[in-house]
Write an enzyme that holds these catalytic residues in place. Structure first.
Site, PDB file in Angstrom:
ATOM      1  N   GLY A   1       0.766  -1.248   0.000  1.00 60.89           N
ATOM      2  CA  GLY A   1       0.000   0.000   0.000  1.00 60.89           C
ATOM      3  C   GLY A   1       0.796   1.296   0.000  1.00 60.89           C
TER       4      GLY A   1
ATOM      5  N   ASP B   1       8.971  -5.743  13.342  1.00 59.59           N
ATOM      6  CA  ASP B   1       7.672  -5.495  13.960  1.00 59.59           C
ATOM      7  C   ASP B   1       7.802  -4.172  14.721  1.00 59.59           C
ATOM      8  OD1 ASP B   1       5.446  -5.323  15.568  1.00 59.59           O
ATOM      9  OD2 ASP B   1       5.548  -7.400  16.286  1.00 59.59           O
TER      10      ASP B   1
ATOM     11  N   ASN C   1       4.932   4.452   9.048  1.00 56.92           N
ATOM     12  CA  ASN C   1       3.763   4.159   8.212  1.00 56.92           C
ATOM     13  C   ASN C   1       3.028   2.881   8.609  1.00 56.92           C
ATOM     14  OD1 ASN C   1       2.228   4.010   5.434  1.00 56.92           O
ATOM     15  ND2 ASN C   1       3.378   2.088   5.606  1.00 56.92           N
TER      16      ASN C   1
ATOM     17  N   TYR D   1      -8.697   2.825  16.248  1.00 58.27           N
ATOM     18  CA  TYR D   1      -7.809   3.347  15.190  1.00 58.27           C
ATOM     19  C   TYR D   1      -7.749   4.869  15.267  1.00 58.27           C
ATOM     20  CZ  TYR D   1      -6.374   4.111  10.271  1.00 58.27           C
ATOM     21  OH  TYR D   1      -5.738   4.493   9.118  1.00 58.27           O
TER      22      TYR D   1
ATOM     23  N   LYS E   1      -4.599   7.432  15.856  1.00 57.50           N
ATOM     24  CA  LYS E   1      -4.203   8.400  14.827  1.00 57.50           C
ATOM     25  C   LYS E   1      -4.203   9.819  15.405  1.00 57.50           C
ATOM     26  CE  LYS E   1      -3.377   5.615  11.393  1.00 57.50           C
ATOM     27  NZ  LYS E   1      -1.977   5.352  11.028  1.00 57.50           N
TER      28      LYS E   1
ATOM     29  N   ILE F   1      -7.730   5.682   0.642  1.00 57.53           N
ATOM     30  CA  ILE F   1      -6.815   5.411  -0.473  1.00 57.53           C
ATOM     31  C   ILE F   1      -6.887   3.909  -0.792  1.00 57.53           C
ATOM     32  CG2 ILE F   1      -4.450   5.728  -1.309  1.00 57.53           C
ATOM     33  CD1 ILE F   1      -5.455   8.350  -0.142  1.00 57.53           C
TER      34      ILE F   1
ATOM     35  N   THR G   1      -5.731   0.715  -0.984  1.00 63.34           N
ATOM     36  CA  THR G   1      -4.649  -0.201  -0.580  1.00 63.34           C
ATOM     37  C   THR G   1      -5.340  -1.459  -0.063  1.00 63.34           C
ATOM     38  OG1 THR G   1      -4.675   0.477   1.737  1.00 63.34           O
ATOM     39  CG2 THR G   1      -3.281   1.787   0.247  1.00 63.34           C
TER      40      THR G   1
ATOM     41  N   LEU H   1      -5.512  -2.579   2.842  1.00 63.31           N
ATOM     42  CA  LEU H   1      -6.250  -2.270   4.094  1.00 63.31           C
ATOM     43  C   LEU H   1      -7.684  -1.842   3.796  1.00 63.31           C
ATOM     44  CD1 LEU H   1      -4.834  -0.355   7.128  1.00 63.31           C
ATOM     45  CD2 LEU H   1      -6.879   0.540   6.057  1.00 63.31           C
TER      46      LEU H   1
HETATM   47  N1  LIG Z   1      -5.332   3.309   2.948  1.00 67.20           N
HETATM   48  C1  LIG Z   1      -5.940   4.325   3.532  1.00 67.20           C
HETATM   49  O1  LIG Z   1      -7.023   4.755   3.120  1.00 67.20           O
HETATM   50  C2  LIG Z   1      -5.302   5.001   4.713  1.00 67.20           C
HETATM   51  C3  LIG Z   1      -5.843   6.233   5.138  1.00 67.20           C
HETATM   52  C4  LIG Z   1      -5.260   6.874   6.221  1.00 67.20           C
HETATM   53  C5  LIG Z   1      -4.165   6.306   6.857  1.00 67.20           C
HETATM   54  N2  LIG Z   1      -3.678   5.112   6.433  1.00 67.20           N
HETATM   55  C6  LIG Z   1      -2.515   4.569   7.141  1.00 67.20           C
HETATM   56  O2  LIG Z   1      -1.497   4.322   6.216  1.00 67.20           O
HETATM   57  C7  LIG Z   1      -0.644   3.304   6.727  1.00 67.20           C
HETATM   58  C8  LIG Z   1      -0.443   2.237   5.680  1.00 67.20           C
HETATM   59  O3  LIG Z   1      -1.697   1.611   5.438  1.00 67.20           O
HETATM   60  P1  LIG Z   1      -2.084   0.945   4.040  1.00 67.20           P
HETATM   61  O4  LIG Z   1      -3.398   1.467   3.668  1.00 67.20           O
HETATM   62  O5  LIG Z   1      -0.939   1.041   3.104  1.00 67.20           O
HETATM   63  O6  LIG Z   1      -2.299  -0.556   4.534  1.00 67.20           O
HETATM   64  P2  LIG Z   1      -1.677  -1.948   4.018  1.00 67.20           P
HETATM   65  O7  LIG Z   1      -2.397  -2.981   4.803  1.00 67.20           O
HETATM   66  O8  LIG Z   1      -1.670  -2.006   2.551  1.00 67.20           O
HETATM   67  O9  LIG Z   1      -0.154  -1.867   4.501  1.00 67.20           O
HETATM   68  C9  LIG Z   1       0.192  -1.884   5.865  1.00 67.20           C
HETATM   69  C10 LIG Z   1       1.556  -2.543   6.004  1.00 67.20           C
HETATM   70  O10 LIG Z   1       1.934  -2.476   7.375  1.00 67.20           O
HETATM   71  C11 LIG Z   1       2.478  -3.733   7.734  1.00 67.20           C
HETATM   72  N3  LIG Z   1       2.342  -3.947   9.173  1.00 67.20           N
HETATM   73  C12 LIG Z   1       1.219  -4.245   9.884  1.00 67.20           C
HETATM   74  N4  LIG Z   1       1.538  -4.407  11.175  1.00 67.20           N
HETATM   75  C13 LIG Z   1       2.877  -4.200  11.286  1.00 67.20           C
HETATM   76  C14 LIG Z   1       3.789  -4.222  12.374  1.00 67.20           C
HETATM   77  N5  LIG Z   1       3.399  -4.535  13.619  1.00 67.20           N
HETATM   78  N6  LIG Z   1       5.097  -3.955  12.141  1.00 67.20           N
HETATM   79  C15 LIG Z   1       5.504  -3.676  10.873  1.00 67.20           C
HETATM   80  N7  LIG Z   1       4.711  -3.665   9.807  1.00 67.20           N
HETATM   81  C16 LIG Z   1       3.398  -3.922  10.019  1.00 67.20           C
HETATM   82  C17 LIG Z   1       1.687  -4.749   6.931  1.00 67.20           C
HETATM   83  O11 LIG Z   1       2.384  -5.995   6.837  1.00 67.20           O
HETATM   84  C18 LIG Z   1       1.546  -4.033   5.594  1.00 67.20           C
HETATM   85  O12 LIG Z   1       2.626  -4.307   4.736  1.00 67.20           O
HETATM   86  C19 LIG Z   1      -1.298   2.797   8.016  1.00 67.20           C
HETATM   87  O13 LIG Z   1      -0.708   3.436   9.133  1.00 67.20           O
HETATM   88  C20 LIG Z   1      -2.735   3.252   7.846  1.00 67.20           C
HETATM   89  O14 LIG Z   1      -3.376   3.422   9.074  1.00 67.20           O
HETATM   90  C21 LIG Z   1      -4.208   4.447   5.395  1.00 67.20           C
END
Ligand SMILES: NC(=O)c1ccc[n+]([C@@H]2O[C@H](COP(=O)([O-])OP(=O)(O)OC[C@H]3O[C@@H](n4cnc5c(N)ncnc54)[C@H](O)[C@@H]3O)[C@@H](O)[C@H]2O)c1
Length: 252
Positions: A17, A60, A87, A153, A157, A188, A190, A192
């Site tokens: 993502g 982790d 991230n 969550y 945040k 976005i 991804t 998630l």
């Molecule tokens: N996608 C959205 O709409 C959105 C919006 C706002 C914020 N976010 C934030 O963006 C960030 C990335 O999310 P994303 O949408 O790319 O999700 P995603 O699930 O595609 O990617 C998240 C990644 O984090 C890794 N991860 C999970 N737990 C972990 C840990 N304990 N240690 C290390 N790595 C770990 C996962 O293996 C994965 O590769 C997150 O913090 C999420 O809260 C996402």
């Protein structure tokens, strides 16, 4: 000359993502990138897609001892650290009445502890290098307005937004050349989000959310913001919150 040429960046959760988009954007503009994740396969795929000079480390973010090792390994490999993107994250929906303490704690460990360790050990690694450095903490629009169905969550945040401001102030007061900002993506596409929309692994009784009326963003919409904050183009942007959401929070 690349926009982040000569910088060394570490991106947590880089195996998927938004983290993957950040790694690609940074590597394409000349940074050396340390991709970290609990998912080795995803992280190694990111290294392949980003090209350039990148490595993967299994990590982790909730594990404080592993943070120390990952930072040490970064300094050993590339000699310094300029950019840290906190991230890594996850999301289990639930409102304040239904969420249980176990799920609450998991969110805290990954988002709040993870971000705290990253900021703490990131500053320690950056503060002596005499170069412009940037810590970018991934928050969310949920930190800025009410969303009833993502209570744990959203709480984390909000904390990430506040931690960013606290750390920015400390760095400035102590004369460190480290800026700290939070970024606030809307929805976005991804894994998630797409998994949640498809109803995959939702707790019992929780319905998939409807698609947002303002549309979905793409991972690189966030990648370009990270690139800007990582580069010295943003040298006067510090302690603030950058929203990437196509006006969703002002026009819900
Ligand atoms: N996608 C959205 O709409 C959105 C919006 C706002 C914020 N976010 C934030 O963006 C960030 C990335 O999310 P994303 O949408 O790319 O999700 P995603 O699930 O595609 O990617 C998240 C990644 O984090 C890794 N991860 C999970 N737990 C972990 C840990 N304990 N240690 C290390 N790595 C770990 C996962 O293996 C994965 O590769 C997150 O913090 C999420 O809260 C996402």
């Amino acid at each position: 000359m690349g926009r982040v040429e000569g910088k060394v960046a570490l991106v947590t959760g880089g195996g998927s993502g938004l983290g993957r988009a950040d790694c690609i954007a940074l590597a394409q503009e000349g940074a050396k990138v340390v991709v970290t994740d609990i998912d080795r396969e995803g992280g190694e795929e990111t290294v392949r897609l980003a090209g350039g000079d990148c490595i993967f480390l299994e990590h982790d973010v909730a594990d404080e001892e592993r943070w120390k090792e990952v930072i040490a390994e970064t300094l050993k490999t590339y000699g310094k650290l300029n950019v840290l993107v906190n991230n890594a994250g996850m999301l289990i929906p639930g409102d304040v009445e239904t969420i249980d303490t176990k799920i609450w704690r998991i969110h805290q460990q990954i988002h709040m502890d993870g971000c705290f360790f990253g900021i703490k050990y990131g500053i320690e690694a950056m503060k002596g290098n005499g170069e412009m450095c940037s810590i970018i903490n991934v928050s969310s629009t949920t930190a800025l307005i009410g969303y009833g169905d993502v209570f744990a969550y959203q709480a984390c945040k909000g904390a990430i937004r506040s931690m960013s401001k606290g750390a920015a102030t400390t760095c400035q007061d102590r004369g460190y050349t480290i800026r700290v900002n939070s970024i606030h993506p809307g929805v976005i596409t991804t894994p998630l989000v797409t998994n949640m929309q498809a109803g995959i692994e939702l707790p019992e009784g929780v319905e998939p959310p409807p698609p947002p009326v303002w549309g979905f963003g793409e991972p690189m919409d966030v990648g370009y913001m990270v690139l800007y904050l990582a580069s010295d183009e943003s040298k006067f942007v510090n302690g603030t919150e950058m929203v990437i959401d196509n006006a969703s929070i002002i026009h819900p």
